[in-house]
Design a protein around this motif. Structure first.
Motif, PDB file in Angstrom:
ATOM      1  N   UNK A   1      21.456  -1.792  -6.325  1.00  0.00           N
ATOM      2  CA  UNK A   1      22.150  -0.696  -5.655  1.00  0.00           C
ATOM      3  C   UNK A   1      21.126   0.186  -4.943  1.00  0.00           C
ATOM      4  N   UNK A   2      21.336   0.564  -3.676  1.00  0.00           N
ATOM      5  CA  UNK A   2      20.344   1.355  -2.939  1.00  0.00           C
ATOM      6  C   UNK A   2      20.017   2.666  -3.632  1.00  0.00           C
ATOM      7  N   UNK A   3      18.738   2.983  -3.650  1.00  0.00           N
ATOM      8  CA  UNK A   3      18.217   4.233  -4.208  1.00  0.00           C
ATOM      9  C   UNK A   3      17.740   5.063  -3.021  1.00  0.00           C
ATOM     10  N   UNK A   4      18.460   6.115  -2.692  1.00  0.00           N
ATOM     11  CA  UNK A   4      18.133   6.925  -1.526  1.00  0.00           C
ATOM     12  C   UNK A   4      17.208   8.074  -1.928  1.00  0.00           C
ATOM     13  N   UNK A   5      16.250   8.379  -1.057  1.00  0.00           N
ATOM     14  CA  UNK A   5      15.331   9.479  -1.314  1.00  0.00           C
ATOM     15  C   UNK A   5      13.981   8.996  -1.812  1.00  0.00           C
ATOM     16  N   UNK A   6      13.048   9.942  -1.999  1.00  0.00           N
ATOM     17  CA  UNK A   6      11.708   9.613  -2.482  1.00  0.00           C
ATOM     18  C   UNK A   6      11.775   9.004  -3.874  1.00  0.00           C
ATOM     19  N   UNK A   7      10.866   8.054  -4.136  1.00  0.00           N
ATOM     20  CA  UNK A   7      10.903   7.325  -5.401  1.00  0.00           C
ATOM     21  C   UNK A   7       9.630   7.488  -6.219  1.00  0.00           C
ATOM     22  N   UNK A   8       8.679   8.307  -5.752  1.00  0.00           N
ATOM     23  CA  UNK A   8       7.391   8.378  -6.440  1.00  0.00           C
ATOM     24  C   UNK A   8       7.499   8.958  -7.839  1.00  0.00           C
ATOM     25  N   UNK A   9       8.565   9.690  -8.140  1.00  0.00           N
ATOM     26  CA  UNK A   9       8.717  10.230  -9.490  1.00  0.00           C
ATOM     27  C   UNK A   9       9.729   9.445 -10.322  1.00  0.00           C
TER      28      UNK A   9
ATOM     29  N   UNK B   1      17.599  13.148 -12.946  1.00  0.00           N
ATOM     30  CA  UNK B   1      16.178  13.352 -12.706  1.00  0.00           C
ATOM     31  C   UNK B   1      15.954  14.746 -12.138  1.00  0.00           C
ATOM     32  N   UNK B   2      15.039  15.493 -12.755  1.00  0.00           N
ATOM     33  CA  UNK B   2      14.643  16.802 -12.256  1.00  0.00           C
ATOM     34  C   UNK B   2      13.130  16.839 -12.137  1.00  0.00           C
ATOM     35  N   UNK B   3      12.639  17.140 -10.945  1.00  0.00           N
ATOM     36  CA  UNK B   3      11.210  17.299 -10.706  1.00  0.00           C
ATOM     37  C   UNK B   3      10.951  18.736 -10.275  1.00  0.00           C
ATOM     38  N   UNK B   4       9.900  19.313 -10.813  1.00  0.00           N
ATOM     39  CA  UNK B   4       9.541  20.693 -10.487  1.00  0.00           C
ATOM     40  C   UNK B   4       8.025  20.750 -10.331  1.00  0.00           C
ATOM     41  N   UNK B   5       7.548  20.504  -9.113  1.00  0.00           N
ATOM     42  CA  UNK B   5       6.116  20.406  -8.840  1.00  0.00           C
ATOM     43  C   UNK B   5       5.620  21.638  -8.098  1.00  0.00           C
ATOM     44  N   UNK B   6       4.390  22.017  -8.353  1.00  0.00           N
ATOM     45  CA  UNK B   6       3.755  23.053  -7.565  1.00  0.00           C
ATOM     46  C   UNK B   6       3.327  22.515  -6.208  1.00  0.00           C
ATOM     47  N   UNK B   7       2.821  23.386  -5.360  1.00  0.00           N
ATOM     48  CA  UNK B   7       2.341  22.972  -4.043  1.00  0.00           C
ATOM     49  C   UNK B   7       1.235  21.940  -4.210  1.00  0.00           C
ATOM     50  N   UNK B   8       1.306  20.856  -3.449  1.00  0.00           N
ATOM     51  CA  UNK B   8       0.290  19.817  -3.534  1.00  0.00           C
ATOM     52  C   UNK B   8      -1.008  20.299  -2.896  1.00  0.00           C
ATOM     53  N   UNK B   9      -2.110  19.643  -3.235  1.00  0.00           N
ATOM     54  CA  UNK B   9      -3.411  19.986  -2.673  1.00  0.00           C
ATOM     55  C   UNK B   9      -3.604  19.261  -1.349  1.00  0.00           C
ATOM     56  N   UNK B  10      -3.910  20.009  -0.316  1.00  0.00           N
ATOM     57  CA  UNK B  10      -4.251  19.442   0.981  1.00  0.00           C
ATOM     58  C   UNK B  10      -5.130  20.462   1.689  1.00  0.00           C
ATOM     59  N   UNK B  11      -6.173  19.995   2.343  1.00  0.00           N
ATOM     60  CA  UNK B  11      -7.095  20.888   3.027  1.00  0.00           C
ATOM     61  C   UNK B  11      -7.182  20.552   4.496  1.00  0.00           C
TER      62      UNK B  11
ATOM     63  N   UNK C   1       0.846  -1.188   0.000  1.00  0.00           N
ATOM     64  CA  UNK C   1       0.000   0.000   0.000  1.00  0.00           C
ATOM     65  C   UNK C   1       0.884   1.241   0.000  1.00  0.00           C
ATOM     66  N   UNK C   2       0.385   2.301  -0.644  1.00  0.00           N
ATOM     67  CA  UNK C   2       1.138   3.553  -0.710  1.00  0.00           C
ATOM     68  C   UNK C   2       0.292   4.696  -0.171  1.00  0.00           C
ATOM     69  N   UNK C   3       0.950   5.578   0.602  1.00  0.00           N
ATOM     70  CA  UNK C   3       0.329   6.801   1.071  1.00  0.00           C
ATOM     71  C   UNK C   3       1.077   7.975   0.459  1.00  0.00           C
ATOM     72  N   UNK C   4       0.343   8.898  -0.164  1.00  0.00           N
ATOM     73  CA  UNK C   4       0.970  10.063  -0.782  1.00  0.00           C
ATOM     74  C   UNK C   4       0.227  11.321  -0.352  1.00  0.00           C
TER      75      UNK C   4
ATOM     76  N   UNK D   1       1.994  15.032  -2.134  1.00  0.00           N
ATOM     77  CA  UNK D   1       2.374  15.038  -3.531  1.00  0.00           C
ATOM     78  C   UNK D   1       3.422  13.976  -3.811  1.00  0.00           C
ATOM     79  N   UNK D   2       4.493  14.377  -4.514  1.00  0.00           N
ATOM     80  CA  UNK D   2       5.563  13.427  -4.845  1.00  0.00           C
ATOM     81  C   UNK D   2       6.749  13.582  -3.895  1.00  0.00           C
ATOM     82  N   UNK D   3       6.491  14.074  -2.698  1.00  0.00           N
ATOM     83  CA  UNK D   3       7.512  14.156  -1.665  1.00  0.00           C
ATOM     84  C   UNK D   3       7.039  13.429  -0.421  1.00  0.00           C
ATOM     85  N   UNK D   4       7.968  12.906   0.366  1.00  0.00           N
ATOM     86  CA  UNK D   4       7.599  12.216   1.596  1.00  0.00           C
ATOM     87  C   UNK D   4       6.865  10.921   1.356  1.00  0.00           C
ATOM     88  N   UNK D   5       7.411  10.036   0.495  1.00  0.00           N
ATOM     89  CA  UNK D   5       6.759   8.757   0.220  1.00  0.00           C
ATOM     90  C   UNK D   5       6.554   7.957   1.503  1.00  0.00           C
ATOM     91  N   UNK D   6       5.414   7.253   1.557  1.00  0.00           N
ATOM     92  CA  UNK D   6       5.103   6.446   2.728  1.00  0.00           C
ATOM     93  C   UNK D   6       4.631   5.053   2.298  1.00  0.00           C
TER      94      UNK D   6
END
Length: 795
Positions: free
Chosen positions: A124-132, A254-264, A90-93, A96-101
């Protein structure tokens, strides 16, 4: 009774047009244009789940593998998308595409992926978020469930995901794919590989991806939340100078450039239980319909991630003897910047009264009253090095063994260029964390009989964790012109209290397996394994500055077969004892909100995983399914907030919670509760249809119905998500020359079950009867229905 050809076609057409449900299949040798072809038998599917080539029937662990054709067929852009098609994953997001859980088999992961589920590129270990992490130009993704520490090492307490990269063949091969969709989705990927000369080959690829935000930002006129953009480039050289030696070097950018994610923010006014003590929300949270983020007040809103990763390896079949020596080295340089409005709504919230900020005792050195401390931008630089060497005996021997050593250095540090002054003064620079890991490992397998194999693996690892609290001088970071505009400017102020903390964690991690294969297409296995996640340090301001090592013990039995009319049928059952489970909590220190890791106690997890594929009408129509049952229960643990809910101020000494007061520790017990983010039931079911139109063209269609039962936001088991049911559909055609056209829809039924729930605080609300900040809940919305057209050409 045998159906006629015409009736079979009519049934297939009706069902495919209905577009109901689908599940996953294991990896197979299907070609890129034929996603619905018959799956290979399980004894021919090769995976590297134990860092050596084995068939699925040979490997005595639960593995799901997706090759490039199946990834395309599942419309998967990332590892996160594959979770729905993998039992027990299971994945929790929520961010957005930061802080994978990621959560495998109920081992909850509230905030960070490090330590629970490891991600690897060719081992080989992949360090950091992987959602992108893009999957357009890869060979295979293997999701390996259960503790993998004995094989993959650090960060694989409950499982591992190994992304296998493509290697060139002796022929030139390539693929181009483009997608257009709603929300102005634009996607282009391309890859090319082949020989340069005898013994030398190459591989190159690119992926360009953009999509607009799906939600209106009420705080900034004309802006939308949730837009995403990625650029990924890959290149590799492959050397085969002799029949016995193989080597390669690969680069991924890899370059990611995302706007602020939606959260209320669901405000404190919605709380409906424990209103006279520590109010909370009980029941299914309401989907959010309006969102606001003060992005115009952020130094750098959204997520920016820039990473370069290098992998080099060499293997030598020593003089053609079958004994192989291999070495692999990895290096990554990752920069990540996150700009976040932590009010989670359009209100401009301040800790200090704006009318008094900068006056009297509210006047602080280097204070900028114009800037809320909730509007933060954080930059992190992460550099890692990994090295692994191993020696293995011939794979055809009855007795097989392997030995190896692993070493890594992982360093994370804050980036001073994103420090700010705000209403409470200067921000602190994040601690610099360095982890050195040294491990020795080995394993053996013995074929007791022609059908029975026993194996044992052992890894001893040492983790040395060092956390340094840095300081900085105000005048070295902020200009004199800017300081002239703030309260009580002092360029010589030193921010932070320098300090160093060190800890060493040692672990010996075993795995023992038995595999019985009475027939070519039938196998049974049993396994005992242990995994760990080393402890570490929180910030010095946190209520608990250190958290202990987690340990997971797993007992498992399973069956894999392609008998009884199934293309494949896999069943596994497991029981796990989870000690010192680490989750996170929120705290306020020096008028700043932050999170810290805390050990909650002990958890027991039991589960069953089932998956299969059954032909209904030959290769024309197939039903696929998977199902997971997870019975996860906290057996021992306390949560201070529960004591406040039940007993109120009687569990406080001054402003601090004191569980040593009469009855408070018993009231704080969370024994019997379910860990957060864990659904008891989940699965997918559906159909795939294909039929040739003529000698060249084939039409196909399919649908996925994805179900997930409700999960709780936290260990209190009060606020929950509600059950989710989503449907994905696709139809199209492909030819015998590699051209494929697909029309797709995702979440076509418009399911609105939240993607994530974050237990948070409503700072604008009045304090609770216990004197605490009021609880609010950050709700991440489900993605809206998406539609599009994909055209690809393989050659």
């Amino acid at each position: 009774m045998k159906k006629t050809k015409s009736s079979a076609h009519r049934v297939a057409l009706i069902i495919s047009t209905a577009m109901i449900g689908l599940a996953t299949t294991p990896a197979s040798a299907q070609n890129a244009g034929d996603p619905a072809a018959s799956a290979e038998s399980a004894d021919a599917i090769v995976v590297t789940a134990r860092k050596r080539a084995e068939t699925l029937l040979e490997v005595p662990i639960a593995v799901n593998a997706f090759n490039s054709a199946l990834i395309q067929d599942k419309m998967a852009q990332s590892v996160s998308d594959l979770a729905a098609f993998t039992p027990g994953f299971q994945m929790q997001q929520s961010f957005g595409r930061g802080g994978d859980r990621p959560v495998i088999r109920g081992a909850s992961n509230i905030l960070f992926s490090d330590g629970k589920v490891g991600i690897f590129l060719d081992g080989a270990p992949y360090f950091g978020d992987f959602s992108s992490l893009d999957l357009a130009n890869i060979e295979r993704v293997e999701v390996i469930k259960g503790p993998q520490s004995a094989v993959f090492g650090r960060g694989t307490l409950s499982g591992a995901v190994n992304v296998v990269l493509k290697r060139p063949t002796k022929d030139f091969e390539g693929r181009v794919s483009g997608t257009l969709g709603n929300f102005d989705r634009r996607e282009l990927s391309a890859s090319l590989s082949g020989p340069i000369m005898d013994g030398i080959g190459f591989q190159a690829g690119l992926k360009l991806f953009d999509i607009d935000g799906q939600w209106k930002n009420d705080a900034v006129r004309g802006e939308r939340l949730g837009d995403q953009s990625s650029r990924q480039y890959t290149a590799g050289l492959f050397f085969d100078p002799t029949e016995d030696i193989k080597a390669s070097v690969r680069w991924l950018h890899q370059t990611d450039d995302d706007g602020h994610f939606a959260i209320g923010l669901q405000p404190a006014s919605a709380n409906n239980c424990f209103l006279s003590t520590r109010p909370y929300y009980c029941g299914v949270v309401k989907p959010m319909t309006r969102f606001g983020a003060n992005t115009d007040r952020l130094l750098r809103p959204g997520l920016y991630r820039n990473a370069d990763r290098f992998i080099g390896d060499i293997s030598w079949d020593i003089a053609g003897s079958g004994y192989e020596a291999s070495f692999q080295a990895g290096y990554s340089d990752l920069q990540e910047v996150t700009g976040l409005d932590q009010t989670y709504d359009a209100r401009g919230v301040y800790f200090l009264p704006q009318s008094l900020c900068g006056r009297s005792f509210y006047a602080l050195p280097n204070q900028d009253c114009r800037k809320s401390s909730f509007e933060t931008t954080t930059g992190t630089r992460r550099k890692t090095q990994t090295y692994e060497g191993r020696l293995t005996s011939p794979s055809a021997d009855r007795f097989r063994w392997r030995l190896g050593m692993f070493h890594s250095v992982d360093k994370q540090s804050g980036m001073s260029e994103y420090l700010e002054l705000n209403e409470v003064g200067p921000e602190l620079l994040d601690d610099t964390r360095r982890v050195r890991n040294l491990a020795f490992f080995g394993g053996l397998d013995f074929d007791v009989t022609r059908t029975v194999t026993v194996g044992a693996e052992l890894r001893h690892q040492i983790d040395k964790v060092r956390s340094e609290t840095p300081t900085y001088r105000i005048g070295d970071v902020f200009s004199a012109d800017y300081l002239a505009t703030v309260v009580l400017p002092n360029p010589n102020t030193i921010v932070g209290v320098a300090g160093t903390r060190k800890a060493t964690f040692k672990a010996t991690l075993p795995r023992v397996t038995v595999n019985w294969k009475p027939e070519r297409n039938l196998s049974f296995y049993a396994q005992f394994s242990q995994g760990n996640s080393p402890g570490g340090f929180n910030k010095t301001s946190a209520p608990e500055p250190i958290f202990k090592e987690e340990k997971l013990t797993n007992y498992e039995i399973g069956m894999k077969t392609s008998k009884f009319g199934f293309d494949y049928l896999n069943l596994s059952a497991f029981w796990q004892d989870y000690k010192n489970q680490v989750l996170t909590n929120t705290y306020v220190a020096n008028n700043v909100v932050d999170s810290y890791s805390v050990n909650i106690g002990r958890t027991r997890i039991r589960g069953i995983e089932l998956e299969g594929q059954l032909p209904l009408v030959g290769d024309i129509l197939k039903v696929q399914f998977n199902y997971t049952f997870l019975d996860a229960e906290i057996r021992k643990g306390v949560e201070a907030e529960k004591a406040l809910e039940l007993l109120g101020r009687s569990c406080k000494t001054g402003s601090a919670v004191n569980l040593d007061l009469p009855g408070c520790r018993d009231a704080a017990s969370i024994a019997g509760n379910r860990p957060p983010l864990v659904s008891k039931h989940s699965g997918t079911v559906g159909l795939r249809f294909q039929h040739p139109v003529d000698d060249n063209w084939t039409v196909f269609s399919g649908a996925d119905v994805i179900y997930r039962s409700s999960y709780f936001d936290q260990v209190l088991n009060l606020a929950e998500s509600g059950a989710s049911t989503q449907m994905n559909v696709q139809f199209g055609l492909y030819d015998s020359h590699g051209l494929r056209v697909t029309v797709y829809g995702k979440n076509v039924l418009g399911d609105e079950t939240p993607l994530g729930i974050l237990r948070y605080l409503d700072f604008a609300a009045a304090r609770t009867p216990t004197g605490d900040y009021a609880r609010g809940f950050g709700i991440t919305p489900a993605r809206k229905p998406e539609y599009g057209l994909t055209v690809s050409k393989s050659f």
